[in-house]
Design an enzyme around this catalytic site. Structure first.
Site, PDB file in Angstrom:
ATOM      1  N   THR A 136      46.143 -28.236   5.126  1.00  0.00           N
ATOM      2  CA  THR A 136      45.138 -29.394   5.256  1.00  0.00           C
ATOM      3  C   THR A 136      46.042 -30.640   4.792  1.00  0.00           C
ATOM      4  OG1 THR A 136      43.129 -28.201   5.019  1.00  0.00           O
ATOM      5  CG2 THR A 136      43.115 -30.321   3.876  1.00  0.00           C
ATOM      6  N   GLY A 184      38.987 -22.580   1.192  1.00  0.00           N
ATOM      7  CA  GLY A 184      37.800 -23.457   1.025  1.00  0.00           C
ATOM      8  C   GLY A 184      36.415 -22.626   0.527  1.00  0.00           C
ATOM      9  N   GLY A 189      34.711 -24.854   6.226  1.00  0.00           N
ATOM     10  CA  GLY A 189      35.034 -24.625   4.691  1.00  0.00           C
ATOM     11  C   GLY A 189      34.647 -25.665   3.687  1.00  0.00           C
ATOM     12  N   ASP A 190      35.534 -26.043   2.711  1.00  0.00           N
ATOM     13  CA  ASP A 190      35.125 -26.770   1.915  1.00  0.00           C
ATOM     14  C   ASP A 190      35.540 -28.470   2.221  1.00  0.00           C
ATOM     15  OD1 ASP A 190      37.807 -26.294   1.628  1.00  0.00           O
ATOM     16  OD2 ASP A 190      38.143 -27.357  -0.095  1.00  0.00           O
ATOM     17  N   GLY A 220      42.978 -25.257   0.210  1.00  0.00           N
ATOM     18  CA  GLY A 220      43.293 -24.080  -0.093  1.00  0.00           C
ATOM     19  C   GLY A 220      41.977 -23.273   0.411  1.00  0.00           C
ATOM     20  N   ARG A 258      32.802 -21.294  11.567  1.00  0.00           N
ATOM     21  CA  ARG A 258      33.103 -21.371  10.117  1.00  0.00           C
ATOM     22  C   ARG A 258      33.627 -22.861   9.634  1.00  0.00           C
ATOM     23  NH1 ARG A 258      37.476 -23.012   6.824  1.00  0.00           N
ATOM     24  NH2 ARG A 258      37.455 -21.970   4.692  1.00  0.00           N
TER      25      ARG A 258
HETATM   26  N1  ASP Z   1      40.237 -25.986   2.308  1.00  0.00           N
HETATM   27  C1  ASP Z   1      40.553 -25.582   3.876  1.00  0.00           C
HETATM   28  C2  ASP Z   1      39.660 -24.823   4.421  1.00  0.00           C
HETATM   29  O1  ASP Z   1      39.030 -23.915   3.705  1.00  0.00           O
HETATM   30  C3  ASP Z   1      42.004 -25.317   4.266  1.00  0.00           C
HETATM   31  C4  ASP Z   1      43.090 -25.764   3.666  1.00  0.00           C
HETATM   32  O2  ASP Z   1      42.995 -26.630   2.638  1.00  0.00           O
HETATM   33  O3  ASP Z   1      44.131 -25.454   4.090  1.00  0.00           O
HETATM   34  O4  ASP Z   1      39.112 -25.079   5.468  1.00  0.00           O
END
Ligand code: ASP
Length: 295
Positions: free
Chosen positions: A164, A217, A194-195, A215, A192
């Site tokens: 990310t 998420g 994520g965060d 990370g 999907r």
């Molecule tokens: N946090 C992001 C997600 O879960 C992925 C990442 O940070 O690499 O979509």
């Protein structure tokens, strides 16, 4: 806008999915270039929000990280991208989730914030809005995406491997802002989210702290990672204590990743519990630094 009196600071990241066996020389050079360009912008009086968008757009456009041009597809082969941003002084926020077909998700998130009464647009609605706003479309996906993540990280299906980009800025007017942009985790299911596009999870900014997470998420959502850092700092913890506390909670749940954060004094924190996190910063004293594995 003329520059204010606060000494500016910035930290950006290119994801916490770094692997020791891989070489990150190109990313190191690129991250330094972005920080140097943004240092000049901040010294000229640019707002934290503008710098967050410009820095994140440069990271997206480079194709070196698993966001924007470097995005990885979902299990159905589609590129569904997420981004969000937030300004601390006003608590204004904007986000897009599962956006397809546009080059800069962070720019789309900014447009949602500036030009709609909403915080987040998702899927087809986000794409229709981006088109309506005249944002730059991808066109030929095969020619646009660089597949930076393919072969970069070892990512067996189901492990939530990730990458990310994001940025936190303190401008010369003392305003904090943060933004984050991603393709999500490798091998994600269609739909999907994520965060990253969720203010309070993947991005957060208030008067006391700005935060951008990277990370797995799902774990960052479950602990309200970004907002939790803000609340901890607001109730008296140092930025270092607050950010470490949140990463420890994520670790205790079984998640991995990291975050970058800035406080209103320009202190920087960048804890992670993965192998590495690509990141670069500008401190208020003008020092520029870049790290992938060390602290
Ligand atoms: N946090 C992001 C997600 O879960 C992925 C990442 O940070 O690499 O979509």
């Amino acid at each position: 806008m003329p520059a204010g009196t606060t000494r500016p600071a910035l930290i950006l990241h290119g994801g916490a999915g770094a692997r020791r066996e891989r070489n990150y020389d190109r990313e190191i050079v690129h991250m330094r270039e972005v920080v140097e360009a943004m240092k000049a912008r901040l010294e000229a009086g640019a707002s934290a929000l503008d710098v967050v968008v410009e820095a994140t757009a440069m990271l997206e456009e480079s194709g070196l990280y698993v966001a924007g041009r470097g995005a990885s597809p979902n299990l159905a082969g589609a590129y569904e991208l997420d981004a969000s941003l937030m300004e601390g002084s006003t608590r204004r926020a904007g986000a897009v989730a599962a956006l397809q077909g546009f080059k800069s998700p962070i720019t789309a998130a900014r447009a949602v914030m500036d030009r709609t009464p909403h915080v987040m647009l998702a899927g087809e609605g986000a794409a229709l809005f981006a088109m309506d706003q005249g944002l730059e479309a991808i066109g030929d996906e095969a020619a646009w995406f660089t597949h930076a993540g393919q072969g970069e990280d070892n990512h067996p299906p189901g492990t939530l491997s990730h990458g990310t980009v994001g940025c936190c800025v303190l401008d010369t007017h003392g305003v904090l802002a943060a933004g984050t942009s991603t393709a999500g985790v490798f091998g994600k299911m269609p739909g999907r989210v994520g965060d990253t596009p969720i203010p309070g999870a993947g991005s957060w900014a208030d008067e006391g702290a700005a935060v951008s997470c990277t990370g797995q998420g799902e774990y960052f959502i479950r602990v309200a990672a970004g907002a939790q850092v803000g609340w901890r700092v607001g109730s008296g913890q140092s930025l270092a204590e607050a950010t470490r506390g949140v990463i420890d909670q994520i670790g205790a749940l079984g998640g991995d990743g990291g975050l970058i954060a800035l406080d209103a004094a320009g202190n920087i924190a960048d804890p992670f519990n993965s192998q590495g996190m690509k990141r670069a910063w500008l401190r208020p004293d003008g020092e520029i630094g870049v790290e992938v594995f060390g602290r």
